[in-house]
Design a protein around this motif. Structure first.
Motif, PDB file in Angstrom:
ATOM      1  N   GLY A   1       0.815  -1.222   0.000  1.00 37.40           N
ATOM      2  CA  GLY A   1       0.000   0.000   0.000  1.00 37.40           C
ATOM      3  C   GLY A   1       0.844   1.265   0.000  1.00 37.40           C
ATOM      4  O   GLY A   1       2.075   1.213   0.023  1.00 37.40           O
ATOM      5  N   ASP A   2       0.163   2.398   0.023  1.00 38.62           N
ATOM      6  CA  ASP A   2       0.829   3.695  -0.035  1.00 38.62           C
ATOM      7  C   ASP A   2       1.500   4.003   1.314  1.00 38.62           C
ATOM      8  O   ASP A   2       0.817   4.199   2.321  1.00 38.62           O
ATOM      9  CB  ASP A   2      -0.237   4.757  -0.362  1.00 38.62           C
ATOM     10  CG  ASP A   2       0.337   6.155  -0.410  1.00 38.62           C
ATOM     11  OD1 ASP A   2       1.570   6.305  -0.315  1.00 38.62           O
ATOM     12  OD2 ASP A   2      -0.456   7.103  -0.546  1.00 38.62           O
ATOM     13  N   PRO A   3       2.846   4.076   1.354  1.00 40.09           N
ATOM     14  CA  PRO A   3       3.542   4.253   2.632  1.00 40.09           C
ATOM     15  C   PRO A   3       3.164   5.548   3.347  1.00 40.09           C
ATOM     16  O   PRO A   3       3.117   5.583   4.578  1.00 40.09           O
ATOM     17  CB  PRO A   3       5.028   4.287   2.239  1.00 40.09           C
ATOM     18  CG  PRO A   3       5.114   3.705   0.886  1.00 40.09           C
ATOM     19  CD  PRO A   3       3.792   3.963   0.227  1.00 40.09           C
ATOM     20  N   GLN A   4       2.878   6.591   2.588  1.00 33.48           N
ATOM     21  CA  GLN A   4       2.544   7.876   3.201  1.00 33.48           C
ATOM     22  C   GLN A   4       1.213   7.778   3.956  1.00 33.48           C
ATOM     23  O   GLN A   4       1.081   8.237   5.090  1.00 33.48           O
ATOM     24  CB  GLN A   4       2.429   8.909   2.076  1.00 33.48           C
ATOM     25  CG  GLN A   4       2.635  10.321   2.543  1.00 33.48           C
ATOM     26  CD  GLN A   4       2.331  11.302   1.414  1.00 33.48           C
ATOM     27  OE1 GLN A   4       1.582  10.997   0.464  1.00 33.48           O
ATOM     28  NE2 GLN A   4       2.897  12.479   1.504  1.00 33.48           N
ATOM     29  N   MET A   5       0.247   7.122   3.299  1.00 29.45           N
ATOM     30  CA  MET A   5      -1.053   6.954   3.930  1.00 29.45           C
ATOM     31  C   MET A   5      -0.936   6.056   5.160  1.00 29.45           C
ATOM     32  O   MET A   5      -1.476   6.340   6.227  1.00 29.45           O
ATOM     33  CB  MET A   5      -2.020   6.340   2.924  1.00 29.45           C
ATOM     34  CG  MET A   5      -3.452   6.347   3.384  1.00 29.45           C
ATOM     35  SD  MET A   5      -4.447   5.235   2.360  1.00 29.45           S
ATOM     36  CE  MET A   5      -3.922   3.615   2.955  1.00 29.45           C
ATOM     37  N   GLN A   6      -0.175   4.975   4.993  1.00 30.60           N
ATOM     38  CA  GLN A   6      -0.011   4.021   6.094  1.00 30.60           C
ATOM     39  C   GLN A   6       0.691   4.647   7.285  1.00 30.60           C
ATOM     40  O   GLN A   6       0.335   4.425   8.438  1.00 30.60           O
ATOM     41  CB  GLN A   6       0.811   2.827   5.602  1.00 30.60           C
ATOM     42  CG  GLN A   6       0.108   2.020   4.542  1.00 30.60           C
ATOM     43  CD  GLN A   6       0.990   0.935   3.990  1.00 30.60           C
ATOM     44  OE1 GLN A   6       2.215   0.980   4.137  1.00 30.60           O
ATOM     45  NE2 GLN A   6       0.393  -0.054   3.359  1.00 30.60           N
ATOM     46  N   ARG A   7       1.724   5.429   7.000  1.00 30.26           N
ATOM     47  CA  ARG A   7       2.470   6.104   8.066  1.00 30.26           C
ATOM     48  C   ARG A   7       1.517   6.952   8.900  1.00 30.26           C
ATOM     49  O   ARG A   7       1.527   6.896  10.126  1.00 30.26           O
ATOM     50  CB  ARG A   7       3.546   6.992   7.412  1.00 30.26           C
ATOM     51  CG  ARG A   7       4.370   7.801   8.373  1.00 30.26           C
ATOM     52  CD  ARG A   7       5.014   8.977   7.634  1.00 30.26           C
ATOM     53  NE  ARG A   7       3.968   9.882   7.121  1.00 30.26           N
ATOM     54  CZ  ARG A   7       4.168  10.839   6.233  1.00 30.26           C
ATOM     55  NH1 ARG A   7       5.376  11.020   5.703  1.00 30.26           N
ATOM     56  NH2 ARG A   7       3.171  11.621   5.831  1.00 30.26           N
ATOM     57  N   ASP A   8       0.654   7.694   8.219  1.00 26.23           N
ATOM     58  CA  ASP A   8      -0.277   8.553   8.937  1.00 26.23           C
ATOM     59  C   ASP A   8      -1.259   7.738   9.777  1.00 26.23           C
ATOM     60  O   ASP A   8      -1.626   8.137  10.881  1.00 26.23           O
ATOM     61  CB  ASP A   8      -1.045   9.429   7.944  1.00 26.23           C
ATOM     62  CG  ASP A   8      -0.185  10.566   7.424  1.00 26.23           C
ATOM     63  OD1 ASP A   8       1.040  10.540   7.672  1.00 26.23           O
ATOM     64  OD2 ASP A   8      -0.730  11.478   6.784  1.00 26.23           O
ATOM     65  N   ILE A   9      -1.686   6.608   9.228  1.00 24.00           N
ATOM     66  CA  ILE A   9      -2.620   5.753   9.982  1.00 24.00           C
ATOM     67  C   ILE A   9      -1.947   5.261  11.263  1.00 24.00           C
ATOM     68  O   ILE A   9      -2.505   5.332  12.357  1.00 24.00           O
ATOM     69  CB  ILE A   9      -3.067   4.554   9.123  1.00 24.00           C
ATOM     70  CG1 ILE A   9      -3.959   5.035   7.977  1.00 24.00           C
ATOM     71  CG2 ILE A   9      -3.779   3.515   9.968  1.00 24.00           C
ATOM     72  CD1 ILE A   9      -4.307   3.950   6.983  1.00 24.00           C
TER      73      ILE A   9
END
Lengths: 322, 322
Positions: B231-239
């Motif tokens: 998945g998108d690392p940026q989105m995951q990081r924020d989650i």
């Protein structure tokens, strides 16, 4: 005519039978075949026959392997020891025995200990499966393009290796020779650890008092990561129990990962979390792009594997030893 | 004509736009729509327009929300705080703001702090996604039959709740009202924990010196359990960063599971391992069979949810406040 006996008509045994019987005898390196099936539950053998996976149902182990050139043991791992012991006195001289179990070191030791010298053993493990079990879930295309691990030693007769490799090619899979101990160490990481993580996810969430409220929110991410938890518990139990050394090493690795990730999350360590996520994405995307079902070297001709594989050119079934 | 502004044209923003524009204005509770798109990268907005997700590209945030009745913030979670701050002075009075972020408590606090009193906020989280990101991966059917979490408080104006619920129904999803803190605790277990396990599996195996030899053996089990790691690392990081409290609790639970499983495997505890596997299979199979995308109670009429949901019967768009 080659006679193949399949012992254990679960998902893999039945799928193998279907794939073998679907093969065109003119194109298959094995030529024309007769497939005999046996399961300790006659109902299961009957169901496999209904799915056209076998030509004939055997009533007993002895009946199943009578005049068989190839015997495929497709039972759960831990049952293999008993099956080998029971088979030993019934196997025709010159028969070739193989299995499909997910762990190989222990199975190879059992075979060496229990089989008579007149019989050859080549361990096998098709890297294919699904979470459903039993003949009803079988699929003749299950092995198509799958890697099929084979274990042979310097004393394994060449004709036995050739025969099992021919069987593997007949069902559409790719033979991959590997040392049993090495096999167990590797599959513990890429197959048994994922199984344990699936089970762990379902256990942790399912045991929560809030599970009833959480369950409706669970979507495709949960579905996929938990998929392996729906597999056959008996088969899984045997896998986990016959590869403890391989698996515990990976469990330790995962615990280390979780402890580190927990610290980073609790501390809000943006850079570390970002790096972890980006590295995992890079690794997985590269794995996916590498056509993982090619053997190493198959994609780049400069790096052809040096593992010795008997050629099938001119393969002829050897004369039966009497 | 309702004007909807979508801020952030990634997978979810673009899929939402496509689903909204695909809806039949005669059947949709929102009636006829105009969708305005904005992404801080104009290239991305252009791509979303190319996928017919929006009627018009906005050049600035202010331009995007001009005369908008509904504003959907579809950026990664941590960007929402800045977007809300930047939007505050540009939002028309009476506008309804919602988001699609995977964590809700923090987002709801930001909205309460940053939005003017003339504007209503309803938090949203569609339980749908895929591992690919960006407008290219968007799919107008992504939300079909998915649970769509909504957060509202006793002070949220009824017309705002009705409007966002109408939007949810228009894209084919099912509104599910939930408290933000409760939402975060639940999704940590069924969504963020699976993500972390996917990443952990890839990290542990991918960092091994034997990875090159292991990778070709990895098959469908590995593929599925590791899927979320792509998945998108940026989105995951924020989650992972905006739900530390929810997530660390589940990490502890998983570590406990692994420690116990490790002991049982090392000790060859057949009964315990069998029980663990059978229980997980029972839980997961029941989850799958329960049609997880029904809201609790939707399957059994005797247990209809008591949560208050404004009826859409007779829904009319309220007069704009000037």
């Amino acid at each position: 005519m080659i006679r193949i006996a399949i012992i254990g008509m679960g998902l893999i045994g039945t799928s193998l039978g279907m794939a073998l019987r679907n093969a065109d005898p003119k194109e298959s390196p094995l030529g024309s075949l007769e497939v005999i099936g046996f399961d300790r539950e006659p109902r299961v053998t009957r169901e496999a026959r209904g799915r056209l996976a076998i030509d004939r149902e055997a009533r007993t182990l002895a009946d199943a392997v009578r005049e068989a050139q190839i015997v495929v043991i497709a039972t759960p791992v831990r049952a293999i020891q008993d099956v080998l012991r029971d088979l030993a006195s019934h196997l025709p001289a010159g028969a070739i025995v193989t299995d499909v179990a997910s762990t190989k070191a222990l199975v190879c030791r059992w075979a060496a200990d229990l089989l008579p010298a007149t019989v050859a053993f080549v361990g096998g493990h098709p890297m294919a499966g699904r979470e459903q079990s039993g003949p009803g879930a079988a699929d003749p295309d299950l092995f198509r393009n799958a890697i099929y691990c084979l274990t042979a030693t310097s004393t394994t007769p060449a004709h036995a290796v050739e025969a099992v490799e021919a069987l593997v090619r007949t069902v559409g899979a790719k033979p991959y020779y590997i040392d049993p101990e090495e096999h167990d160490a590797y599959v513990a990481g890429i197959s048994h650890l994922p199984l344990l993580l699936s089970v762990g996810l379902v256990t942790a969430t399912g045991n929560s008092p809030a599970w009833k409220e959480m369950a409706p929110l669970a979507a495709t991410g949960f579905r996929d990561v938990s998929r392996l938890a729906s597999g056959d518990p008996q088969m899984q139990r045997d896998i986990l129990l016959t590869n403890p050394h391989g698996l515990t090493r990976w469990i330790d690795e995962l615990i280390r990962f979780l402890v580190t990730a927990r610290e980073q999350i609790a501390a809000g360590d943006v850079a570390a979390i970002e790096q972890m996520l980006e590295q995992a994405k890079t690794t997985r995307d590269a794995w996916l792009a590498s056509k993982p079902h090619l053997r190493p070297g198959e994609a780049e001709f400069t790096n052809f594997p040096t593992v010795e594989r008997p050629s099938l050119i001119g393969f002829r079934w050897p004369k039966r030893e009497k």
